[in-house]
Design a protein around this motif. Structure first.
Motif, mmCIF file in Angstrom:
data_model
loop_
_atom_site.group_PDB
_atom_site.id
_atom_site.type_symbol
_atom_site.label_atom_id
_atom_site.label_comp_id
_atom_site.label_asym_id
_atom_site.label_seq_id
_atom_site.Cartn_x
_atom_site.Cartn_y
_atom_site.Cartn_z
ATOM 1 N N TYR A 296 0.800 -1.219 0.000
ATOM 2 C CA TYR A 296 0.000 0.000 0.000
ATOM 3 C C TYR A 296 0.840 1.280 0.000
ATOM 4 C CZ TYR A 296 -4.623 -2.099 0.972
ATOM 5 O OH TYR A 296 -5.807 -2.779 0.893
ATOM 6 N N THR A 297 2.036 1.221 0.585
ATOM 7 C CA THR A 297 2.814 2.449 0.744
ATOM 8 C C THR A 297 3.515 2.891 -0.536
ATOM 9 O OG1 THR A 297 4.822 1.276 1.451
ATOM 10 C CG2 THR A 297 3.225 1.875 3.169
ATOM 11 N N VAL A 298 3.624 2.010 -1.524
ATOM 12 C CA VAL A 298 4.441 2.308 -2.709
ATOM 13 C C VAL A 298 3.742 3.199 -3.739
ATOM 14 C CG1 VAL A 298 5.777 1.301 -4.596
ATOM 15 C CG2 VAL A 298 5.737 0.176 -2.372
ATOM 16 N N PRO A 299 2.450 3.030 -4.040
ATOM 17 C CA PRO A 299 1.851 3.841 -5.115
ATOM 18 C C PRO A 299 1.942 5.349 -4.896
ATOM 19 C CG PRO A 299 0.443 1.965 -4.613
ATOM 20 C CD PRO A 299 1.499 2.005 -3.554
ATOM 21 N N ASN A 300 1.831 5.806 -3.658
ATOM 22 C CA ASN A 300 1.956 7.243 -3.416
ATOM 23 C C ASN A 300 3.399 7.711 -3.569
ATOM 24 O OD1 ASN A 300 -0.730 8.021 -2.980
ATOM 25 N ND2 ASN A 300 -0.671 7.358 -0.855
ATOM 26 N N ALA A 301 4.341 6.885 -3.142
ATOM 27 C CA ALA A 301 5.751 7.234 -3.318
ATOM 28 C C ALA A 301 6.084 7.315 -4.801
ATOM 29 C CB ALA A 301 6.636 6.202 -2.622
ATOM 30 N N ILE B 233 -6.975 -7.060 12.395
ATOM 31 C CA ILE B 233 -7.340 -5.901 11.582
ATOM 32 C C ILE B 233 -6.094 -5.445 10.824
ATOM 33 C CG2 ILE B 233 -9.145 -5.178 13.186
ATOM 34 C CD1 ILE B 233 -7.216 -3.003 14.199
ATOM 35 N N PRO B 234 -6.243 -4.642 9.754
ATOM 36 C CA PRO B 234 -5.073 -4.124 9.043
ATOM 37 C C PRO B 234 -4.208 -3.261 9.955
ATOM 38 C CG PRO B 234 -7.057 -3.832 7.731
ATOM 39 C CD PRO B 234 -7.505 -4.244 9.100
ATOM 40 N N ASN B 235 -2.909 -3.285 9.733
ATOM 41 C CA ASN B 235 -2.006 -2.543 10.621
ATOM 42 C C ASN B 235 -1.714 -1.118 10.169
ATOM 43 O OD1 ASN B 235 -0.279 -2.972 8.479
ATOM 44 N ND2 ASN B 235 1.263 -4.104 9.634
ATOM 45 N N ASP B 236 -2.305 -0.656 9.037
ATOM 46 C CA ASP B 236 -2.135 0.750 8.695
ATOM 47 C C ASP B 236 -3.246 1.543 9.377
ATOM 48 O OD1 ASP B 236 -4.321 1.531 6.398
ATOM 49 O OD2 ASP B 236 -3.689 -0.556 6.202
ATOM 50 N N ASP C 248 -0.287 -6.959 8.569
ATOM 51 C CA ASP C 248 -0.234 -6.396 7.232
ATOM 52 C C ASP C 248 -1.482 -6.829 6.461
ATOM 53 O OD1 ASP C 248 1.589 -5.137 5.006
ATOM 54 O OD2 ASP C 248 0.792 -6.996 4.163
ATOM 55 N N ALA C 249 -2.075 -5.896 5.723
ATOM 56 C CA ALA C 249 -3.353 -6.172 5.045
ATOM 57 C C ALA C 249 -3.287 -7.390 4.136
ATOM 58 C CB ALA C 249 -3.791 -4.943 4.257
ATOM 59 N N ALA C 250 -2.158 -7.576 3.464
ATOM 60 C CA ALA C 250 -2.033 -8.701 2.533
ATOM 61 C C ALA C 250 -1.994 -10.047 3.250
ATOM 62 C CB ALA C 250 -0.776 -8.531 1.685
ATOM 63 N N GLN C 251 -1.664 -10.040 4.539
ATOM 64 C CA GLN C 251 -1.558 -11.291 5.300
ATOM 65 C C GLN C 251 -2.869 -11.691 5.981
ATOM 66 O OE1 GLN C 251 1.276 -12.996 5.010
ATOM 67 N NE2 GLN C 251 1.972 -11.300 3.708
ATOM 68 N N LEU C 252 -3.851 -10.805 5.942
ATOM 69 C CA LEU C 252 -5.081 -11.073 6.691
ATOM 70 C C LEU C 252 -5.835 -12.323 6.234
ATOM 71 C CD1 LEU C 252 -6.220 -7.393 7.150
ATOM 72 C CD2 LEU C 252 -5.626 -8.990 8.976
ATOM 73 N N LEU D 158 -6.826 -16.285 8.796
ATOM 74 C CA LEU D 158 -8.081 -16.980 9.087
ATOM 75 C C LEU D 158 -7.855 -18.439 9.483
ATOM 76 C CD1 LEU D 158 -10.291 -15.568 6.180
ATOM 77 C CD2 LEU D 158 -10.224 -14.819 8.576
ATOM 78 N N ASN D 159 -6.690 -18.969 9.162
ATOM 79 C CA ASN D 159 -6.385 -20.345 9.564
ATOM 80 C C ASN D 159 -6.031 -20.430 11.044
ATOM 81 O OD1 ASN D 159 -6.722 -21.414 6.955
ATOM 82 N ND2 ASN D 159 -4.639 -20.815 6.384
ATOM 83 N N ASP D 160 -5.630 -19.305 11.622
ATOM 84 C CA ASP D 160 -5.176 -19.304 13.013
ATOM 85 C C ASP D 160 -6.095 -18.539 13.954
ATOM 86 O OD1 ASP D 160 -2.703 -20.679 12.332
ATOM 87 O OD2 ASP D 160 -2.049 -18.782 11.452
ATOM 88 N N LEU D 161 -6.772 -17.530 13.432
ATOM 89 C CA LEU D 161 -7.619 -16.686 14.265
ATOM 90 C C LEU D 161 -9.094 -17.009 14.033
ATOM 91 C CD1 LEU D 161 -5.764 -13.289 13.671
ATOM 92 C CD2 LEU D 161 -5.371 -14.972 15.488
ATOM 93 N N ASP D 162 -9.943 -16.498 14.899
ATOM 94 C CA ASP D 162 -11.372 -16.778 14.774
ATOM 95 C C ASP D 162 -12.026 -15.972 13.652
ATOM 96 O OD1 ASP D 162 -11.886 -18.689 17.002
ATOM 97 O OD2 ASP D 162 -11.061 -17.048 18.200
ATOM 98 N N PHE D 163 -11.577 -14.741 13.457
ATOM 99 C CA PHE D 163 -12.093 -13.928 12.348
ATOM 100 C C PHE D 163 -11.147 -12.754 12.106
ATOM 101 C CE2 PHE D 163 -13.971 -12.179 16.197
ATOM 102 C CZ PHE D 163 -13.944 -10.803 16.018
ATOM 103 N N SER D 164 -11.283 -12.151 10.924
ATOM 104 C CA SER D 164 -10.426 -11.015 10.576
ATOM 105 C C SER D 164 -11.185 -10.057 9.669
ATOM 106 C CB SER D 164 -9.156 -11.478 9.856
ATOM 107 O OG SER D 164 -8.342 -12.257 10.703
ATOM 108 N N ALA D 165 -10.782 -8.803 9.707
ATOM 109 C CA ALA D 165 -11.309 -7.805 8.783
ATOM 110 C C ALA D 165 -10.384 -7.770 7.570
ATOM 111 C CB ALA D 165 -11.357 -6.436 9.453
ATOM 112 N N VAL D 166 -10.920 -8.105 6.394
ATOM 113 C CA VAL D 166 -10.092 -8.252 5.191
ATOM 114 C C VAL D 166 -10.603 -7.313 4.100
ATOM 115 C CG1 VAL D 166 -9.180 -9.861 3.480
ATOM 116 C CG2 VAL D 166 -9.758 -10.691 5.780
ATOM 117 N N ASN D 167 -9.690 -6.550 3.516
ATOM 118 C CA ASN D 167 -10.040 -5.702 2.375
ATOM 119 C C ASN D 167 -10.436 -6.585 1.193
ATOM 120 O OD1 ASN D 167 -7.852 -4.184 4.048
ATOM 121 N ND2 ASN D 167 -8.922 -2.596 2.925
#
Length: 261
Positions: free
Chosen positions: A62-67, A128-131, A176-180, A184-193
């Motif tokens: 996510y950080t690269v397109p603005n740079a 949740i995403p870390n950004d 990291d959003a890409a890892q969310l 799901l294999n380890d956690l009960d639920f996640s917020a995923v883009n």
């Protein structure tokens, strides 16, 4: 005869020099992989018919397109919502502005372990995403789901520290959003883009909860401030925000990606 041929050749050369050569405008646009890029490619095909060549670069970070935009490696990008852009500008000093809305790509609550929100047990683990902006967005969705309550008025600045009530004693981590999707294999639920959900093969219709059209987290087209009135960029955005692209988006993604026009 020779003099006539010379005259004719000279006249043709003069006409050729006077005639404007057809040139194709080029738009270099950055986005993230998945549906964002697919919609841009469709819009790019339409733009090509109007003399605009669209060159799409897909990023996984996510950080690269603005740079890349700030460094003039891109002319425009389309991957972020306004709160994320505002945060990037504040943190990194980019002279970047938004010029139009594009699509709503809903973030959702996904799980491999429970089927409904009511199945979530006390002490469940979540991610949740870390950004900062997407983290706040995810927490707002958790609040909408009735899982937590945030401090009043915190809005788009919400962090885990701003959870005022956590009746299920959820254990929330930031990833990291890409890892969310993998979480799901380890956690009960996640917020995923949605772009990462689709890339991982998740079905948006299986989400425990998705954002709706009432969300304020729509994507925007961003450019360097000096190019905010650039005619070619504005023309491409107009092509993107057309009935043809709207119909394509609704059909291709079965209504899971929403348009703002």
């Amino acid at each position: 005869m020779a003099r006539k041929l010379i005259f004719a050749a000279a006249a043709f050369a003069a006409l050729t020099a006077a005639a404007p050569a057809f040139s194709t405008e080029v738009v270099r646009i950055g986005t993230t992989a998945g549906p964002y890029a697919e919609i841009l490619r469709y819009a790019g095909d339409l733009a090509a018919k109007q003399g605009i060549e669209v060159k799409i670069t897909e990023f996984t970070d996510y950080t690269v397109p603005n740079a890349a935009l700030a460094q003039d490696d891109l002319d425009i990008n389309n991957f972020q919502h306004q709160p994320y852009l505002d945060n990037q500008v504040a943190q990194r000093g980019y002279d970047i502005v938004s010029i139009a809305k594009s699509i709503i790509v809903p973030i959702g609550i996904y799980s491999n372990k429970v089927k409904t929100l009511t199945d979530i047990k006390d002490g469940a683990s979540a991610a949740i995403p870390n950004d900062p902006s997407n983290g706040a967005r995810a927490l707002q969705l958790f609040e909408k789901a009735g899982l937590i309550k945030l401090k009043p008025g915190i809005g788009i600045k919400a962090t885990i520290a701003d959870i005022a009530e956590n009746p299920k004693h959820l254990k929330i981590v930031e990833l990291d959003a890409a890892q969310l999707p993998r979480s799901l294999n380890d956690l009960d639920f996640s917020a995923v883009n949605l772009n990462y959900a689709l890339s991982a093969g998740l079905d948006p219709k299986s989400a425990l909860l998705l954002e709706g059209a009432d969300t304020n987290w729509n994507l925007v087209f961003a450019v360097r401030a000096k190019n905010k009135d650039n005619a070619t960029l504005k023309k491409f955005v107009e092509i993107y925000r057309s009935p043809e692209v709207k119909a394509f988006t609704e059909k291709r993604f079965n209504g899971t990606i929403l348009t703002t026009w």
